[in-house]
Every structure is written in C-alpha cells, then in structure tokens.
Design a protein around this motif. Structure first.
Motif, PDB file in Angstrom:
ATOM      1  N   VAL A  40      15.376  -6.436  16.526  1.00  0.00           N
ATOM      2  CA  VAL A  40      14.606  -7.278  17.448  1.00  0.00           C
ATOM      3  C   VAL A  40      14.899  -6.882  18.895  1.00  0.00           C
ATOM      4  CG1 VAL A  40      14.412  -9.636  18.369  1.00  0.00           C
ATOM      5  CG2 VAL A  40      14.298  -9.244  15.903  1.00  0.00           C
ATOM      6  N   TYR A  41      16.171  -6.599  19.190  1.00  0.00           N
ATOM      7  CA  TYR A  41      16.526  -6.192  20.552  1.00  0.00           C
ATOM      8  C   TYR A  41      15.880  -4.854  20.898  1.00  0.00           C
ATOM      9  CZ  TYR A  41      19.105  -4.562  24.590  1.00  0.00           C
ATOM     10  OH  TYR A  41      19.418  -4.066  25.827  1.00  0.00           O
ATOM     11  N   ARG A  42      15.924  -3.907  19.957  1.00  0.00           N
ATOM     12  CA  ARG A  42      15.399  -2.574  20.255  1.00  0.00           C
ATOM     13  C   ARG A  42      13.875  -2.555  20.381  1.00  0.00           C
ATOM     14  NH1 ARG A  42      19.496   0.903  16.392  1.00  0.00           N
ATOM     15  NH2 ARG A  42      20.930   1.533  18.043  1.00  0.00           N
ATOM     16  N   THR A  43      13.199  -3.357  19.578  1.00  0.00           N
ATOM     17  CA  THR A  43      11.730  -3.293  19.572  1.00  0.00           C
ATOM     18  C   THR A  43      11.071  -4.249  20.559  1.00  0.00           C
ATOM     19  OG1 THR A  43      11.697  -4.845  17.717  1.00  0.00           O
ATOM     20  CG2 THR A  43      11.579  -2.495  17.190  1.00  0.00           C
ATOM     21  N   ALA A  44      11.742  -5.342  20.907  1.00  0.00           N
ATOM     22  CA  ALA A  44      11.137  -6.313  21.822  1.00  0.00           C
ATOM     23  C   ALA A  44      12.030  -6.649  23.013  1.00  0.00           C
ATOM     24  CB  ALA A  44      10.785  -7.600  21.067  1.00  0.00           C
TER      25      ALA A  44
ATOM     26  N   GLN B  32      -5.076   1.993  21.238  1.00  0.00           N
ATOM     27  CA  GLN B  32      -4.198   3.159  21.350  1.00  0.00           C
ATOM     28  C   GLN B  32      -2.735   2.732  21.455  1.00  0.00           C
ATOM     29  OE1 GLN B  32      -4.956   5.488  24.929  1.00  0.00           O
ATOM     30  NE2 GLN B  32      -2.793   6.061  25.014  1.00  0.00           N
ATOM     31  N   HIS B  33      -2.454   1.771  22.342  1.00  0.00           N
ATOM     32  CA  HIS B  33      -1.065   1.385  22.571  1.00  0.00           C
ATOM     33  C   HIS B  33      -0.494   0.552  21.428  1.00  0.00           C
ATOM     34  CE1 HIS B  33      -0.358   3.143  26.460  1.00  0.00           C
ATOM     35  NE2 HIS B  33      -1.501   2.666  26.915  1.00  0.00           N
ATOM     36  N   PHE B  34      -1.302  -0.357  20.864  1.00  0.00           N
ATOM     37  CA  PHE B  34      -0.745  -1.140  19.765  1.00  0.00           C
ATOM     38  C   PHE B  34      -0.501  -0.256  18.541  1.00  0.00           C
ATOM     39  CE2 PHE B  34      -0.657  -3.672  15.943  1.00  0.00           C
ATOM     40  CZ  PHE B  34       0.360  -4.561  16.273  1.00  0.00           C
TER      41      PHE B  34
ATOM     42  N   GLY C 278       5.293   3.484  15.382  1.00  0.00           N
ATOM     43  CA  GLY C 278       6.662   3.892  15.710  1.00  0.00           C
ATOM     44  C   GLY C 278       7.679   2.777  15.615  1.00  0.00           C
ATOM     45  N   PHE C 279       7.241   1.588  15.163  1.00  0.00           N
ATOM     46  CA  PHE C 279       8.111   0.412  15.166  1.00  0.00           C
ATOM     47  C   PHE C 279       9.386   0.645  14.356  1.00  0.00           C
ATOM     48  CE2 PHE C 279       9.612  -3.762  13.845  1.00  0.00           C
ATOM     49  CZ  PHE C 279       9.431  -4.531  14.987  1.00  0.00           C
ATOM     50  N   GLU C 280       9.244   1.264  13.189  1.00  0.00           N
ATOM     51  CA  GLU C 280      10.411   1.465  12.331  1.00  0.00           C
ATOM     52  C   GLU C 280      11.432   2.384  13.002  1.00  0.00           C
ATOM     53  OE1 GLU C 280      11.392   2.694   7.710  1.00  0.00           O
ATOM     54  OE2 GLU C 280       9.443   1.867   8.291  1.00  0.00           O
ATOM     55  N   TYR C 281      10.939   3.456  13.638  1.00  0.00           N
ATOM     56  CA  TYR C 281      11.856   4.342  14.348  1.00  0.00           C
ATOM     57  C   TYR C 281      12.453   3.628  15.558  1.00  0.00           C
ATOM     58  CZ  TYR C 281       9.452   7.793  11.480  1.00  0.00           C
ATOM     59  OH  TYR C 281       8.920   8.476  10.405  1.00  0.00           O
ATOM     60  N   GLY C 282      11.615   2.856  16.253  1.00  0.00           N
ATOM     61  CA  GLY C 282      12.093   2.118  17.422  1.00  0.00           C
ATOM     62  C   GLY C 282      13.146   1.088  17.082  1.00  0.00           C
TER      63      GLY C 282
ATOM     64  N   SER D 154       7.952   4.271  23.572  1.00  0.00           N
ATOM     65  CA  SER D 154       8.454   3.448  24.685  1.00  0.00           C
ATOM     66  C   SER D 154       7.355   3.165  25.706  1.00  0.00           C
ATOM     67  CB  SER D 154       9.629   4.149  25.354  1.00  0.00           C
ATOM     68  OG  SER D 154      10.095   3.405  26.452  1.00  0.00           O
ATOM     69  N   LYS D 155       6.512   4.154  25.960  1.00  0.00           N
ATOM     70  CA  LYS D 155       5.405   3.974  26.910  1.00  0.00           C
ATOM     71  C   LYS D 155       4.465   2.868  26.440  1.00  0.00           C
ATOM     72  CE  LYS D 155       1.507   6.486  28.955  1.00  0.00           C
ATOM     73  NZ  LYS D 155       0.756   7.781  28.957  1.00  0.00           N
ATOM     74  N   SER D 156       4.141   2.870  25.149  1.00  0.00           N
ATOM     75  CA  SER D 156       3.241   1.838  24.614  1.00  0.00           C
ATOM     76  C   SER D 156       3.905   0.469  24.586  1.00  0.00           C
ATOM     77  CB  SER D 156       2.777   2.237  23.205  1.00  0.00           C
ATOM     78  OG  SER D 156       1.908   3.346  23.280  1.00  0.00           O
ATOM     79  N   LYS D 157       5.196   0.431  24.291  1.00  0.00           N
ATOM     80  CA  LYS D 157       5.935  -0.832  24.330  1.00  0.00           C
ATOM     81  C   LYS D 157       5.872  -1.438  25.731  1.00  0.00           C
ATOM     82  CE  LYS D 157      10.672  -2.616  24.159  1.00  0.00           C
ATOM     83  NZ  LYS D 157      12.097  -2.273  23.959  1.00  0.00           N
ATOM     84  N   LYS D 158       6.105  -0.621  26.749  1.00  0.00           N
ATOM     85  CA  LYS D 158       6.088  -1.112  28.134  1.00  0.00           C
ATOM     86  C   LYS D 158       4.689  -1.557  28.539  1.00  0.00           C
ATOM     87  CE  LYS D 158      10.087   1.616  29.530  1.00  0.00           C
ATOM     88  NZ  LYS D 158      10.555   2.884  30.161  1.00  0.00           N
TER      89      LYS D 158
END
Length: 469
Positions: A101-105, A192-194, A200-204, A216-220
């Motif tokens: 949760v910390y890494r993805t959000a 595109q971003h979602f 990449g959520f699992e890797y993130g 990371s770009k799409s997360k931001k």
C-alpha cells in the motif's frame, strides 16, 4: 573410574529424545531458495509465477516456502493450511499489505493502520448488500450514456470495449458525476495512465519506485488528478437526490483523523480497487458467454423475456429484473472461479504449526484462489466453464460455493464485491439487450505473469457489435 548410573542414562536419553522431537516439530516447510543471494528464486518464480506454484506443490507437497527478493513466502494448498490461513489469530492481513500500500499509493504505515478499519467498515456499509440496490438506477443510467457513445455498430478490442464502459461509470458513481473527462484527448490520457499504473501495479508493490520510471510517471499523474479534484469532490451533491458518493463519505473520515494531505492517495487506491478487477472480470465474462453459443442464446432469450426484443429503448433494470436472470450472475461467478487472483496473503506474527511443519514469524502466508478453484474436490471438471454449477449456491443469502475465494475470506473480504457484481450484471444485460455481439478472435489464454488480482488476458480479442432491430 565411576560408571554412569542407569537412571542418569535414562534421563539423558529421554532429554535427547525430547530435543529430537522438538527439533522435528520446529522443522520448517521445504524451502526453494535459488542460488543468488537476496534474489533467491526470484528469476525462476517471476517467469510464470502461477505455473511455478503448481509445480512446487507437485514436487514438495501441500506446504512449501519460496524465498524471493529477501522475502519468505509460505504457500498452503490443503485443508489444514487453509484453515490456519483463514482462522488463526497469529496471521494478519494488515501487516501483509502495509508495504505494498505504501509503495503503490504512498500511504504511510501509521496512516494506513489508523484509518484502515474505519474505511473498510464504511465501504462495506455504503456499497454492501443493505444499500446496494439503491445504485441500480444510477448504474443503468450511466451505462446507457456510455453505450450511446459506441454508436449503432462497430468492432473493438474487447478489453478496450469494457474499459470505455466501466472506467467512466465507476469514476462518476463512486467519486463524482462529471469527474471522468469527456474530452477525447483527456479520455485517452486517463486510459493511458490508468492502464500503465494498473499493469505495473504488481511490480510497483514489490520494487522501489525509482526503478519503474514509466509506472511512477502514471502514478504521479493520477495523484495530481485527485489533488486537483478533491475540493470539488468534497462539495459535490447529486442534482437528483442530494446524495453523497462513496469517496465523499471516505473523505469525511480521512479529514476527521487529520490526514487531509493523504486524500489524493486514498483516491488513487479506491480508483485502482474499483477498476483493476471489475474490468477483467467483465472482459472474461463476456468472452466466455460469447464463446459458448448455448449460454449466449439462453441469456439473450432471458433478457428478451424480461425487457422485450428491441434494442433501442433505454430500459431500466430493477432488483426484481436481476433475480429473473440468474444465469448472468452464475456466469460472472464461474468466470471469477476460473480467473481468480493468483494469491491472497497474510503475515505470520507468531510461529504457526501446519501439518508437521512450523511456519516462522515474519513469513508471508500465501493462499492461491486460482489453484484452490481447480481442486476437483470442490469443483468437479475444474477447467470447464460450467455456470450451472452455481445453482447449488445460496446466492439469495449471499453465500458462495465451498472453496470459492475470489474475494478473499474472513474479516477482510473485498468490501466492494457486491457493487462489482451488480455493475457487471447490469453492464452485460444492457450490452446484450442493445447489441448482437460476436467475437472475431478466439478467446485468449490468461497471462501467467501476475499473481495479484484477476488474471489478465495474454493477447487481444476483438468484438463486433450491431444494434438490434
């Protein structure tokens, strides 16, 4: 030289035997370590994790440990291990997910622990079984709006077809009507971003963000979208009934705990939770239905018997209508059985005994719904799409079949499961009411690359749709 007395020999022998049995009882499960420090079996595991799990079960038995990226993951596949996973007080869900949760959000551990229980209970109440059917009208209206944009006929990749329906519907209902963009360029940008964030959520969830620049770009980008729109979400009220959305209710709790600065982060987490599984479930359900002519025919006949045969009317779907079309719900649940998440997880807080093994504290205890759903003890002919098997489930009392764990189990089952099922039911009804649909490609296999969430398709599959006359 004085001889040792027989009594001493017996005592020493007893102690040696006791130590032997203690050591035996403290024996850990078979461990697949790999040969590279820290990485362990990471490369082999990462190539095809679902296949790796099943091969390890066949080779090592019903419980085994895999060492990957500095983490010990202990998999349980039979009843005793599953019972420990579901019922033991020594295993914990929140501790297992706090780091992902910390890494993805970017939600810190202390904030997550402070808010998780309150937010979970709120979501469960707001879109649970008690209030669920209040949303049928809104869901139907939103889906009609998106279906109109598809026109009277066309061809489209099935995953994109579903995304174009469910992305705006979920965002507008759960967050704020009108939050989803209407400008074509901005719609493409959101998609595109979602999609990049979701794929990449699992890797993130496992790797430092600095190693995943595209993700990371799409997360931001998504966090910035919520930061910009949180003030509007707070003050929004439905023009029809002045009701509040799920996100508005959650924002009240977040602000009450003085964590306002994390509101966009929770927006991102709720967005991912609401779309990441609903979209592939709708994709696979439509794919399975259209791939099985007798099922497809029966569903279309059922829809026509309830709503009439024409496809132009903007029909309304009620709770009673849904009850008259049980096969659609059976198809969704059978799809979930076949394409269930690869793993669900808990963290071991104190050593737990499973069979003749002791699983040490610190291990992640893993259960695979994907493979559990292929156990013929629970599901005869497990690889066959058989929606009729769900006749035996007591769905009127919201009880699934034994062995079914697509939504997790225990205290922290997916709180949005009933909303997701309702949304997909109505989506399929409206699509098959309005359009004659057919697949232009064979339904692809599921990808073997991911463990989190519903399985994704390995390739593309196109659909042709024509408005009924």
């Amino acid at each position: 030289m004085e001889l040792i007395s027989p009594t001493v020999i017996i005592i020493l022998g007893f102690l040696a035997l006791l130590l032997f049995f203690q050591r035996k009882n403290l024996r850990g499960p078979p461990c697949i370590r790999g040969w590279i420090p820290w990485i362990g079996a990471g490369f082999e595991f990462g190539k095809a994790p679902l296949e790796f799990i099943e091969k390890a079960r066949i080779k090592y038995g019903p419980i085994f440990t895999v060492f990957v990226m500095g983490t010990r993951m202990t998999f349980v596949t039979e009843e005793e291990g599953i019972n420990v996973f579901l019922k033991s007080k020594e295993v914990n869900f929140e501790l297992a997910v706090q780091k992902p949760v910390y890494r993805t959000a970017s939600i810190p551990k202390d904030t997550f622990f402070t808010l998780h229980e309150k937010l979970y209970v709120t979501i469960k109440g707001k879109i649970g079984t008690v209030n669920l059917y209040q949303l049928t009208g809104q869901l139907t209206e939103e889906l009609h709006e998106q279906l109109e944009k598809l026109g009277t006929h066309g061809t489209m990749e099935l995953n994109n077809f579903v995304r174009h329906l469910l992305y705006p519907v979920s965002v507008n209902i759960l967050f704020q009507k009108g939050l989803f963009p209407t400008n074509e360029r901005k719609i493409r940008e959101f998609h595109q971003h979602f999609q990049a964030y979701d794929e990449g959520f699992e890797y993130g969830s496992q790797m430092p963000e600095c190693l995943l620049s595209h993700w990371s770009k799409s997360k931001k980008w998504l966090l910035a979208l919520f930061e910009k729109n949180i003030p509007g979400i707070k003050t929004y009220r439905s023009a029809k009934d002045n009701s509040v959305t799920l996100m508005q209710t959650l924002l009240d709790i977040i602000e009450m705990e003085r964590n306002e600065e994390k509101s966009p982060n929770y927006g991102l987490l709720i967005l991912w939770a609401s779309l990441s599984n609903a979209v592939p479930v709708a994709f696979w359900t439509l794919g399975f239905v259209l791939s099985h002519p007798s099922v497809h025919k029966t569903i279309v006949e059922g829809i026509s018997s309830v709503f009439g045969t024409a496809g132009k009317d903007k029909i309304k779907v009620s709770e009673d209508d849904l009850k008259k079309l049980p096969l659609i719900r059976w198809c969704i649940l059978e799809t979930l059985r076949l394409r269930a998440p690869g793993i669900i997880t808990r963290k071991v807080m104190k050593p737990v005994q499973i069979l003749n093994y002791t699983v040490p504290s610190g291990d992640l205890l893993m259960l695979s719904p994907f493979w559990l759903h292929r156990n013929p003890k629970y599901f005869p002919e497990p690889e066959v799409f058989k929606p009729e098997r769900w006749k035996k489930a007591n769905l009127e009392k919201n009880a699934f079949l034994d062995g079914f764990m697509a939504f997790g189990s225990g205290k922290y089952q997916c709180p949005g499961r009933w909303f997701a099922l309702l949304q997909i039911q109505i989506c399929i009804i409206l699509i098959l009411y309005k359009y004659d649909c057919s697949l232009l490609d064979p339904l692809p296999k599921q990808s073997s690359l991911h463990l989190l969430g519903v399985q994704q398709p390995e390739g593309q599959c196109h659909i042709e749709f024509k408005q009924r006359k």
